[in-house]
Design a protein around this motif. Structure first.
Motif, mmCIF file in Angstrom:
data_model
loop_
_atom_site.group_PDB
_atom_site.id
_atom_site.type_symbol
_atom_site.label_atom_id
_atom_site.label_comp_id
_atom_site.label_asym_id
_atom_site.label_seq_id
_atom_site.Cartn_x
_atom_site.Cartn_y
_atom_site.Cartn_z
ATOM 1 N N LEU A 98 0.841 -1.247 -0.033
ATOM 2 C CA LEU A 98 -0.019 -0.042 -0.085
ATOM 3 C C LEU A 98 0.994 1.222 0.010
ATOM 4 C CD1 LEU A 98 -2.672 -1.048 2.499
ATOM 5 C CD2 LEU A 98 -3.099 -0.730 0.106
ATOM 6 N N ALA A 99 2.081 1.225 0.859
ATOM 7 C CA ALA A 99 2.837 2.256 0.724
ATOM 8 C C ALA A 99 3.567 2.678 -0.487
ATOM 9 C CB ALA A 99 3.806 2.177 1.895
ATOM 10 N N GLY A 100 3.830 1.392 -1.216
ATOM 11 C CA GLY A 100 4.236 1.626 -2.601
ATOM 12 C C GLY A 100 3.355 1.940 -3.685
ATOM 13 N N GLY B 11 -0.731 -3.017 -3.997
ATOM 14 C CA GLY B 11 -1.880 -3.777 -3.119
ATOM 15 C C GLY B 11 -1.920 -5.248 -3.647
ATOM 16 N N TYR B 12 -2.988 -5.952 -2.894
ATOM 17 C CA TYR B 12 -3.236 -7.291 -3.455
ATOM 18 C C TYR B 12 -4.178 -7.776 -4.311
ATOM 19 C CZ TYR B 12 -1.172 -9.059 1.122
ATOM 20 O OH TYR B 12 -0.318 -9.283 2.153
ATOM 21 N N ALA B 13 -5.009 -6.799 -4.840
ATOM 22 C CA ALA B 13 -5.978 -6.928 -5.795
ATOM 23 C C ALA B 13 -6.393 -5.934 -6.688
ATOM 24 C CB ALA B 13 -7.230 -7.526 -5.207
ATOM 25 N N TYR C 248 -7.324 -10.907 -7.694
ATOM 26 C CA TYR C 248 -5.811 -10.727 -7.283
ATOM 27 C C TYR C 248 -4.826 -10.134 -8.352
ATOM 28 C CZ TYR C 248 -7.117 -13.651 -3.467
ATOM 29 O OH TYR C 248 -8.006 -14.364 -2.664
ATOM 30 N N ASP C 249 -3.663 -9.407 -7.962
ATOM 31 C CA ASP C 249 -2.980 -8.732 -8.975
ATOM 32 C C ASP C 249 -1.573 -8.332 -8.327
ATOM 33 O OD1 ASP C 249 -2.200 -7.402 -11.049
ATOM 34 O OD2 ASP C 249 -2.770 -5.418 -10.670
ATOM 35 N N PHE C 250 -1.009 -9.654 -7.807
ATOM 36 C CA PHE C 250 0.121 -9.436 -6.782
ATOM 37 C C PHE C 250 1.176 -9.015 -7.715
ATOM 38 C CE2 PHE C 250 -2.242 -12.540 -3.960
ATOM 39 C CZ PHE C 250 -1.483 -11.742 -2.799
ATOM 40 N N ALA C 251 1.283 -9.343 -8.952
ATOM 41 C CA ALA C 251 2.394 -9.027 -9.887
ATOM 42 C C ALA C 251 2.488 -7.800 -10.338
ATOM 43 C CB ALA C 251 2.692 -10.144 -10.835
ATOM 44 N N ALA C 252 1.445 -6.910 -9.944
ATOM 45 C CA ALA C 252 1.612 -5.481 -10.439
ATOM 46 C C ALA C 252 3.070 -4.950 -10.377
ATOM 47 C CB ALA C 252 0.357 -4.817 -9.655
ATOM 48 N N VAL C 253 3.113 -3.934 -11.433
ATOM 49 C CA VAL C 253 4.717 -3.472 -11.391
ATOM 50 C C VAL C 253 4.824 -2.759 -10.229
ATOM 51 C CG1 VAL C 253 3.613 -1.408 -12.480
ATOM 52 C CG2 VAL C 253 6.130 -2.024 -12.824
ATOM 53 N N GLU C 254 3.873 -2.199 -9.329
ATOM 54 C CA GLU C 254 4.399 -1.280 -8.265
ATOM 55 C C GLU C 254 4.708 -2.433 -7.349
ATOM 56 O OE1 GLU C 254 1.076 0.776 -10.563
ATOM 57 O OE2 GLU C 254 1.323 -1.239 -9.955
ATOM 58 N N ASN C 255 3.834 -3.468 -7.127
ATOM 59 C CA ASN C 255 4.314 -4.341 -6.000
ATOM 60 C C ASN C 255 5.660 -5.016 -6.360
ATOM 61 O OD1 ASN C 255 1.804 -3.985 -5.171
ATOM 62 N ND2 ASN C 255 1.029 -5.912 -5.872
ATOM 63 N N LEU D 272 5.635 -13.074 -6.711
ATOM 64 C CA LEU D 272 4.410 -12.478 -7.047
ATOM 65 C C LEU D 272 3.359 -13.196 -8.030
ATOM 66 C CD1 LEU D 272 5.429 -8.901 -6.702
ATOM 67 C CD2 LEU D 272 4.124 -10.301 -4.869
ATOM 68 N N GLU D 273 4.010 -13.543 -9.105
ATOM 69 C CA GLU D 273 3.517 -14.183 -10.094
ATOM 70 C C GLU D 273 2.797 -15.581 -9.666
ATOM 71 O OE1 GLU D 273 6.353 -14.597 -13.383
ATOM 72 O OE2 GLU D 273 6.021 -12.587 -13.813
ATOM 73 N N ALA D 274 3.631 -16.449 -8.826
ATOM 74 C CA ALA D 274 3.334 -17.711 -8.147
ATOM 75 C C ALA D 274 1.904 -17.266 -7.299
ATOM 76 C CB ALA D 274 4.352 -18.135 -7.717
#
Length: 419
Positions: free
Chosen positions: A210-212, A215-217, A222-229, A409-411
Protein backbone atom coordinates in the motif's frame (compact mmCIF):
# COMPACT_ATOMS: atom_id res chain seq x y z
CA UNK A 1 -20.08 14.73 17.09
CA UNK A 2 -21.65 14.34 20.53
CA UNK A 3 -25.16 14.42 19.07
CA UNK A 4 -24.34 11.80 16.44
CA UNK A 5 -22.78 9.54 19.06
CA UNK A 6 -25.78 9.97 21.39
CA UNK A 7 -28.26 9.13 18.64
CA UNK A 8 -26.31 6.07 17.57
CA UNK A 9 -25.98 4.86 21.15
CA UNK A 10 -29.62 5.53 22.00
CA UNK A 11 -30.86 3.85 18.84
CA UNK A 12 -28.58 0.88 19.44
CA UNK A 13 -29.77 0.42 23.00
CA UNK A 14 -33.42 0.70 22.00
CA UNK A 15 -32.76 -2.00 19.43
CA UNK A 16 -31.15 -4.14 22.09
CA UNK A 17 -34.19 -3.73 24.31
CA UNK A 18 -36.56 -4.73 21.53
CA UNK A 19 -34.53 -7.81 20.75
CA UNK A 20 -34.33 -8.70 24.42
CA UNK A 21 -38.13 -8.70 24.60
CA UNK A 22 -38.51 -10.92 21.56
CA UNK A 23 -35.60 -13.23 22.41
CA UNK A 24 -35.81 -13.53 26.17
CA UNK A 25 -39.28 -12.49 27.23
CA UNK A 26 -40.46 -15.95 26.16
CA UNK A 27 -37.38 -17.66 27.58
CA UNK A 28 -35.35 -18.11 24.40
CA UNK A 29 -35.78 -19.25 20.80
CA UNK A 30 -39.21 -20.49 20.12
CA UNK A 31 -40.52 -22.68 22.92
CA UNK A 32 -40.28 -20.63 26.10
CA UNK A 33 -37.37 -22.64 27.51
CA UNK A 34 -34.00 -21.28 28.51
CA UNK A 35 -31.43 -21.33 25.70
CA UNK A 36 -27.68 -21.86 25.63
CA UNK A 37 -25.53 -20.12 23.03
CA UNK A 38 -22.42 -22.01 21.96
CA UNK A 39 -19.65 -19.42 21.39
CA UNK A 40 -16.18 -20.29 20.05
CA UNK A 41 -13.41 -17.79 20.87
CA UNK A 42 -9.64 -17.53 20.64
CA UNK A 43 -7.51 -18.35 23.65
CA UNK A 44 -4.12 -16.77 24.28
CA UNK A 45 -2.46 -19.00 26.91
CA UNK A 46 -0.97 -16.26 29.05
CA UNK A 47 0.36 -14.13 26.16
CA UNK A 48 -0.34 -10.44 25.55
CA UNK A 49 -3.89 -11.42 24.63
CA UNK A 50 -4.79 -12.57 28.15
CA UNK A 51 -6.50 -9.26 28.92
CA UNK A 52 -8.75 -9.79 25.90
CA UNK A 53 -9.98 -13.03 27.47
CA UNK A 54 -10.77 -11.17 30.70
CA UNK A 55 -12.76 -8.54 28.79
CA UNK A 56 -14.76 -11.26 27.04
CA UNK A 57 -15.46 -12.98 30.36
CA UNK A 58 -16.70 -9.70 31.82
CA UNK A 59 -18.93 -9.09 28.80
CA UNK A 60 -20.49 -12.56 29.11
CA UNK A 61 -21.13 -12.11 32.84
CA UNK A 62 -22.78 -8.74 32.22
CA UNK A 63 -24.95 -10.19 29.47
CA UNK A 64 -26.10 -13.19 31.50
CA UNK A 65 -26.99 -10.91 34.41
CA UNK A 66 -29.17 -8.79 32.13
CA UNK A 67 -30.58 -11.76 30.17
CA UNK A 68 -30.81 -14.69 32.61
CA UNK A 69 -32.77 -16.85 30.15
CA UNK A 70 -29.72 -17.07 27.87
CA UNK A 71 -26.57 -18.89 28.96
CA UNK A 72 -23.42 -18.22 26.95
CA UNK A 73 -21.17 -21.27 26.85
CA UNK A 74 -17.71 -20.13 25.79
CA UNK A 75 -15.19 -22.56 24.33
CA UNK A 76 -11.65 -21.30 23.80
CA UNK A 77 -9.05 -22.78 21.49
CA UNK A 78 -5.54 -21.44 20.88
CA UNK A 79 -5.59 -18.50 18.48
CA UNK A 80 -3.42 -20.23 15.88
CA UNK A 81 -5.77 -23.25 15.87
CA UNK A 82 -9.04 -21.31 15.84
CA UNK A 83 -9.73 -21.36 12.11
CA UNK A 84 -8.91 -25.06 11.73
CA UNK A 85 -11.06 -25.94 14.75
CA UNK A 86 -14.01 -23.99 13.39
CA UNK A 87 -13.66 -25.54 9.92
CA UNK A 88 -13.60 -29.04 11.41
CA UNK A 89 -16.66 -28.40 13.57
CA UNK A 90 -18.62 -27.03 10.62
CA UNK A 91 -17.60 -29.99 8.45
CA UNK A 92 -18.70 -32.39 11.20
CA UNK A 93 -22.09 -30.67 11.50
CA UNK A 94 -21.26 -29.17 14.91
CA UNK A 95 -21.12 -25.48 14.06
CA UNK A 96 -21.19 -23.13 17.06
CA UNK A 97 -23.90 -20.50 17.25
CA UNK A 98 -21.31 -17.70 17.20
CA UNK A 99 -17.62 -17.93 16.42
CA UNK A 100 -14.59 -15.72 16.22
CA UNK A 101 -12.30 -16.30 13.24
CA UNK A 102 -10.21 -14.91 10.43
CA UNK A 103 -12.36 -16.21 7.56
CA UNK A 104 -16.07 -15.90 6.95
CA UNK A 105 -16.48 -15.87 3.16
CA UNK A 106 -16.61 -19.66 2.63
CA UNK A 107 -19.31 -20.06 5.27
CA UNK A 108 -21.30 -17.14 3.88
CA UNK A 109 -21.13 -18.47 0.33
CA UNK A 110 -22.33 -21.86 1.54
CA UNK A 111 -25.39 -20.24 3.15
CA UNK A 112 -24.34 -21.13 6.69
CA UNK A 113 -24.33 -17.64 8.23
CA UNK A 114 -26.88 -15.07 9.29
CA UNK A 115 -26.30 -11.70 7.64
CA UNK A 116 -25.82 -8.54 9.67
CA UNK A 117 -29.22 -7.20 8.65
CA UNK A 118 -30.81 -10.36 10.10
CA UNK A 119 -28.94 -9.87 13.37
CA UNK A 120 -29.23 -6.12 14.03
CA UNK A 121 -31.68 -3.26 13.90
CA UNK A 122 -30.66 -0.72 11.26
CA UNK A 123 -29.09 1.84 13.68
CA UNK A 124 -26.91 -0.85 15.26
CA UNK A 125 -25.67 -2.17 11.92
CA UNK A 126 -25.11 1.37 10.61
CA UNK A 127 -22.89 2.12 13.60
CA UNK A 128 -20.04 -0.07 12.32
CA UNK A 129 -17.16 1.97 10.86
CA UNK A 130 -17.82 1.88 7.13
CA UNK A 131 -14.40 0.56 6.11
CA UNK A 132 -14.77 -2.38 8.50
CA UNK A 133 -18.39 -3.10 7.58
CA UNK A 134 -17.50 -3.11 3.89
CA UNK A 135 -14.63 -5.52 4.50
CA UNK A 136 -17.13 -7.89 6.14
CA UNK A 137 -19.24 -8.23 2.99
CA UNK A 138 -19.64 -11.05 0.50
CA UNK A 139 -21.50 -10.07 -2.68
CA UNK A 140 -22.46 -6.74 -1.08
CA UNK A 141 -24.03 -8.38 2.00
CA UNK A 142 -22.33 -8.09 5.40
CA UNK A 143 -21.71 -11.39 7.19
CA UNK A 144 -18.47 -10.67 9.04
CA UNK A 145 -18.95 -8.66 12.23
CA UNK A 146 -15.76 -6.74 13.08
CA UNK A 147 -14.52 -6.72 16.65
CA UNK A 148 -11.24 -5.80 18.34
CA UNK A 149 -10.11 -3.64 15.46
CA UNK A 150 -6.62 -2.42 14.71
CA UNK A 151 -4.65 -0.36 12.22
CA UNK A 152 -0.92 -0.76 12.97
CA UNK A 153 1.60 2.07 13.05
CA UNK A 154 5.36 2.40 12.90
CA UNK A 155 6.86 2.00 16.39
CA UNK A 156 10.38 3.25 17.04
CA UNK A 157 12.74 3.17 20.01
CA UNK A 158 13.39 6.81 20.94
CA UNK A 159 16.35 5.96 23.17
CA UNK A 160 18.10 4.21 20.30
CA UNK A 161 17.15 7.04 17.95
CA UNK A 162 18.67 9.58 20.35
CA UNK A 163 21.84 7.50 20.62
CA UNK A 164 22.08 7.35 16.81
CA UNK A 165 21.42 11.07 16.43
CA UNK A 166 18.01 10.59 14.80
CA UNK A 167 15.10 12.98 15.28
CA UNK A 168 11.47 12.04 14.67
CA UNK A 169 10.14 9.22 12.54
CA UNK A 170 11.25 8.51 8.95
CA UNK A 171 8.99 10.24 6.44
CA UNK A 172 10.02 8.24 3.36
CA UNK A 173 11.57 4.90 2.52
CA UNK A 174 14.94 6.49 1.83
CA UNK A 175 14.82 8.04 5.30
CA UNK A 176 13.79 4.72 6.80
CA UNK A 177 16.82 3.08 5.16
CA UNK A 178 19.19 5.83 6.33
CA UNK A 179 17.77 5.59 9.85
CA UNK A 180 18.30 1.83 9.75
CA UNK A 181 21.92 2.36 8.70
CA UNK A 182 22.42 4.76 11.61
CA UNK A 183 20.91 2.23 14.03
CA UNK A 184 23.18 -0.50 12.73
CA UNK A 185 26.07 1.88 13.23
CA UNK A 186 25.42 1.88 17.01
CA UNK A 187 25.13 -1.92 17.13
CA UNK A 188 21.37 -2.49 16.83
CA UNK A 189 20.93 -6.07 15.64
CA UNK A 190 17.63 -5.48 13.83
CA UNK A 191 17.30 -1.86 12.69
CA UNK A 192 13.94 -2.56 11.03
CA UNK A 193 12.09 -5.77 11.97
CA UNK A 194 10.63 -7.03 8.70
CA UNK A 195 8.15 -9.70 9.77
CA UNK A 196 7.91 -11.92 6.70
CA UNK A 197 7.82 -15.06 8.85
CA UNK A 198 4.95 -17.58 9.02
CA UNK A 199 2.78 -15.77 11.56
CA UNK A 200 1.50 -12.56 9.97
CA UNK A 201 3.55 -11.95 6.81
CA UNK A 202 0.37 -10.96 4.99
CA UNK A 203 -0.02 -7.89 7.24
CA UNK A 204 3.56 -6.68 6.82
CA UNK A 205 3.44 -7.30 3.08
CA UNK A 206 0.20 -5.40 2.56
CA UNK A 207 1.51 -2.41 4.53
CA UNK A 208 4.53 -2.13 2.25
CA UNK A 209 2.52 -2.71 -0.94
CA UNK A 210 0.00 0.00 0.00
CA UNK A 211 2.85 2.39 0.82
CA UNK A 212 4.26 1.67 -2.64
CA UNK A 213 0.93 2.47 -4.36
CA UNK A 214 0.12 -1.20 -4.89
CA UNK A 215 -1.92 -3.81 -3.12
CA UNK A 216 -3.22 -7.35 -3.29
CA UNK A 217 -6.01 -7.01 -5.80
CA UNK A 218 -7.52 -4.90 -8.55
CA UNK A 219 -11.12 -4.78 -9.74
CA UNK A 220 -10.53 -7.93 -11.79
CA UNK A 221 -9.14 -10.01 -8.90
CA UNK A 222 -5.74 -10.74 -7.38
CA UNK A 223 -2.96 -8.62 -8.83
CA UNK A 224 0.13 -9.52 -6.83
CA UNK A 225 2.47 -9.17 -9.82
CA UNK A 226 1.54 -5.54 -10.52
CA UNK A 227 4.57 -3.47 -11.45
CA UNK A 228 4.22 -1.38 -8.26
CA UNK A 229 4.38 -4.50 -6.10
CA UNK A 230 7.43 -5.88 -7.90
CA UNK A 231 9.14 -2.52 -7.39
CA UNK A 232 8.30 -2.52 -3.67
CA UNK A 233 9.72 -5.98 -3.00
CA UNK A 234 12.77 -5.23 -5.12
CA UNK A 235 13.42 -2.17 -2.96
CA UNK A 236 13.03 -4.22 0.21
CA UNK A 237 15.43 -6.86 -1.08
CA UNK A 238 18.10 -4.45 -2.27
CA UNK A 239 17.82 -1.64 0.28
CA UNK A 240 16.95 -3.41 3.56
CA UNK A 241 17.42 -7.18 3.46
CA UNK A 242 20.65 -7.60 1.45
CA UNK A 243 22.45 -4.85 3.44
CA UNK A 244 21.44 -6.59 6.68
CA UNK A 245 19.14 -3.83 7.90
CA UNK A 246 16.09 -6.06 8.42
CA UNK A 247 17.38 -8.67 10.81
CA UNK A 248 19.13 -11.99 10.27
CA UNK A 249 16.33 -13.66 8.27
CA UNK A 250 13.03 -11.82 7.67
CA UNK A 251 11.54 -15.01 6.18
CA UNK A 252 11.66 -16.58 9.64
CA UNK A 253 10.91 -13.51 11.77
CA UNK A 254 7.42 -13.71 13.28
CA UNK A 255 5.48 -10.81 14.72
CA UNK A 256 5.73 -12.30 18.21
CA UNK A 257 9.51 -12.53 17.92
CA UNK A 258 9.75 -9.00 16.54
CA UNK A 259 7.73 -7.63 19.45
CA UNK A 260 10.01 -9.42 21.89
CA UNK A 261 13.11 -8.02 20.20
CA UNK A 262 11.67 -4.50 20.29
CA UNK A 263 10.86 -4.80 24.00
CA UNK A 264 14.45 -5.89 24.68
CA UNK A 265 15.87 -2.92 22.76
CA UNK A 266 17.26 -5.13 19.99
CA UNK A 267 14.98 -3.80 17.24
CA UNK A 268 14.85 -0.13 16.36
CA UNK A 269 11.69 0.07 14.25
CA UNK A 270 8.76 -2.17 13.37
CA UNK A 271 5.18 -2.11 12.21
CA UNK A 272 3.04 -3.02 15.22
CA UNK A 273 -0.44 -3.04 16.68
CA UNK A 274 -1.55 -1.04 19.74
CA UNK A 275 -1.26 -4.22 21.80
CA UNK A 276 2.46 -3.37 21.96
CA UNK A 277 1.74 -0.07 23.74
CA UNK A 278 1.06 -1.56 27.14
CA UNK A 279 3.91 -4.05 26.96
CA UNK A 280 6.38 -1.34 25.94
CA UNK A 281 5.19 0.90 28.75
CA UNK A 282 5.56 -1.88 31.30
CA UNK A 283 9.07 -2.56 29.99
CA UNK A 284 9.99 1.06 30.62
CA UNK A 285 10.81 1.56 26.96
CA UNK A 286 11.15 5.07 25.58
CA UNK A 287 9.27 4.83 22.30
CA UNK A 288 6.92 6.63 19.92
CA UNK A 289 4.64 5.76 17.00
CA UNK A 290 4.08 7.32 13.60
CA UNK A 291 2.12 6.64 10.42
CA UNK A 292 3.84 4.27 8.03
CA UNK A 293 5.48 6.44 5.34
CA UNK A 294 4.73 6.33 1.63
CA UNK A 295 7.66 5.50 -0.60
CA UNK A 296 8.47 9.01 -1.80
CA UNK A 297 7.56 10.81 1.40
CA UNK A 298 4.34 12.35 0.10
CA UNK A 299 2.33 11.67 3.23
CA UNK A 300 1.22 8.65 5.20
CA UNK A 301 0.48 5.33 3.55
CA UNK A 302 -3.05 3.91 3.74
CA UNK A 303 -3.23 1.93 6.99
CA UNK A 304 -3.86 -1.79 7.02
CA UNK A 305 -7.17 -2.60 8.65
CA UNK A 306 -7.22 -5.66 10.86
CA UNK A 307 -9.69 -7.15 13.29
CA UNK A 308 -11.23 -10.37 14.48
CA UNK A 309 -14.46 -11.42 12.78
CA UNK A 310 -17.52 -12.71 14.55
CA UNK A 311 -20.01 -14.78 12.59
CA UNK A 312 -23.39 -16.21 13.54
CA UNK A 313 -24.21 -19.68 12.23
CA UNK A 314 -27.70 -20.75 11.21
CA UNK A 315 -27.42 -24.47 11.98
CA UNK A 316 -28.83 -24.58 15.51
CA UNK A 317 -31.75 -22.20 14.92
CA UNK A 318 -30.87 -19.82 17.75
CA UNK A 319 -31.27 -16.59 15.81
CA UNK A 320 -33.22 -14.69 18.48
CA UNK A 321 -30.66 -15.45 21.20
CA UNK A 322 -27.81 -14.58 18.82
CA UNK A 323 -29.52 -11.28 18.00
CA UNK A 324 -29.85 -10.44 21.65
CA UNK A 325 -26.26 -11.34 22.54
CA UNK A 326 -24.60 -9.66 19.58
CA UNK A 327 -26.66 -6.47 19.93
CA UNK A 328 -25.66 -6.32 23.60
CA UNK A 329 -22.04 -6.88 22.64
CA UNK A 330 -21.99 -3.97 20.19
CA UNK A 331 -24.11 -1.48 22.16
CA UNK A 332 -23.63 -1.98 25.90
CA UNK A 333 -20.76 -0.27 27.74
CA UNK A 334 -20.64 -3.36 29.98
CA UNK A 335 -19.65 -5.48 26.97
CA UNK A 336 -16.65 -3.53 25.70
CA UNK A 337 -13.81 -5.83 24.71
CA UNK A 338 -11.43 -3.07 23.56
CA UNK A 339 -9.22 -0.56 25.35
CA UNK A 340 -5.69 0.25 26.40
CA UNK A 341 -5.42 -2.90 28.52
CA UNK A 342 -6.21 -5.13 25.52
CA UNK A 343 -4.51 -3.00 22.89
CA UNK A 344 -7.53 -3.29 20.61
CA UNK A 345 -9.88 -0.69 19.19
CA UNK A 346 -13.64 -0.41 18.71
CA UNK A 347 -15.14 -1.12 15.30
CA UNK A 348 -18.13 1.19 15.78
CA UNK A 349 -18.44 4.92 15.17
CA UNK A 350 -19.96 5.80 18.53
CA UNK A 351 -17.42 3.87 20.59
CA UNK A 352 -14.54 5.29 18.55
CA UNK A 353 -15.75 8.83 19.14
CA UNK A 354 -16.19 8.14 22.83
CA UNK A 355 -12.71 6.64 23.11
CA UNK A 356 -11.23 9.69 21.38
CA UNK A 357 -12.68 11.88 24.14
CA UNK A 358 -11.34 9.69 26.96
CA UNK A 359 -8.03 11.09 28.17
CA UNK A 360 -7.13 7.77 29.78
CA UNK A 361 -7.08 6.24 26.28
CA UNK A 362 -4.88 8.95 24.76
CA UNK A 363 -2.22 6.51 23.57
CA UNK A 364 -4.83 4.83 21.34
CA UNK A 365 -6.05 8.02 19.68
CA UNK A 366 -3.59 8.00 16.74
CA UNK A 367 -4.60 4.41 15.99
CA UNK A 368 -8.31 5.23 16.16
CA UNK A 369 -7.83 8.15 13.75
CA UNK A 370 -6.61 5.70 11.11
CA UNK A 371 -9.62 3.36 11.20
CA UNK A 372 -11.91 5.09 8.66
CA UNK A 373 -9.11 5.04 6.05
CA UNK A 374 -8.13 1.43 6.60
CA UNK A 375 -7.67 -0.95 3.67
CA UNK A 376 -8.08 -4.69 4.11
CA UNK A 377 -6.99 -8.08 2.95
CA UNK A 378 -9.46 -9.54 0.42
CA UNK A 379 -11.28 -11.37 3.21
CA UNK A 380 -14.52 -11.38 1.24
CA UNK A 381 -13.03 -13.86 -1.26
CA UNK A 382 -13.46 -17.56 -0.61
CA UNK A 383 -9.91 -18.18 -1.81
CA UNK A 384 -8.27 -15.83 0.70
CA UNK A 385 -7.49 -18.55 3.26
CA UNK A 386 -5.48 -20.47 0.66
CA UNK A 387 -3.81 -17.36 -0.70
CA UNK A 388 -2.91 -16.12 2.79
CA UNK A 389 -1.18 -19.41 3.51
CA UNK A 390 0.80 -19.10 0.28
CA UNK A 391 1.83 -15.54 1.16
CA UNK A 392 3.17 -16.71 4.51
CA UNK A 393 5.14 -19.52 2.90
CA UNK A 394 6.55 -17.69 -0.10
CA UNK A 395 6.96 -13.94 0.39
CA UNK A 396 10.17 -14.26 2.40
CA UNK A 397 11.88 -15.81 -0.62
CA UNK A 398 11.07 -12.77 -2.74
CA UNK A 399 13.30 -10.46 -0.69
CA UNK A 400 16.07 -12.93 0.17
CA UNK A 401 19.47 -12.31 -1.44
CA UNK A 402 19.15 -13.62 -4.98
CA UNK A 403 15.37 -13.84 -4.69
CA UNK A 404 13.03 -12.87 -7.51
CA UNK A 405 10.11 -10.66 -6.46
CA UNK A 406 8.45 -11.01 -9.86
CA UNK A 407 8.54 -14.83 -9.82
CA UNK A 408 7.15 -15.05 -6.28
CA UNK A 409 4.38 -12.55 -6.96
CA UNK A 410 3.42 -14.30 -10.19
CA UNK A 411 3.24 -17.57 -8.26
CA UNK A 412 0.87 -15.96 -5.75
CA UNK A 413 -1.37 -14.81 -8.59
CA UNK A 414 -1.48 -18.39 -9.85
CA UNK A 415 -2.51 -19.60 -6.39
CA UNK A 416 -5.27 -17.01 -6.32
CA UNK A 417 -6.60 -17.93 -9.74
CA UNK A 418 -6.67 -21.66 -8.98
CA UNK A 419 -7.92 -21.57 -5.38
Amino acid sequence: MRRRRFLARAAGLSGAGALALSGCGSGGDGDGDAVTLDVLLAGYDGTVGTSIEKRWDAAVRAFEKKHPAITVKVERVPFLKLDATLARRVKDGRAPDISEGNFFAPYAEDGLLHSADQLFDVPVQANFITSFADAGKVDSVQYGLPTQASAPRLFYNKALFDQAGLTGAPASWDELRSYAEALRGIGVATPYALTFGPEAAEDELLAWLLAGDGGYASLSGYDFAAVENVSTLTWLRDKLVVPGLAGADPAKLTRTQAYAEFLKGRAGMLLAHPVLLSAAGQAGLKFATAPFPKRDGDGAAPPVGLNDWLMAFRQNGRLSAAQTFLTFLFTSPAARTYGSDTGTLPATVSDSEELEEDGAQRALWPFVHQLPDAEFHPVGLRSWATVRSAVRQQVGRAVAPGGSPAHVLEALDRVGSSA
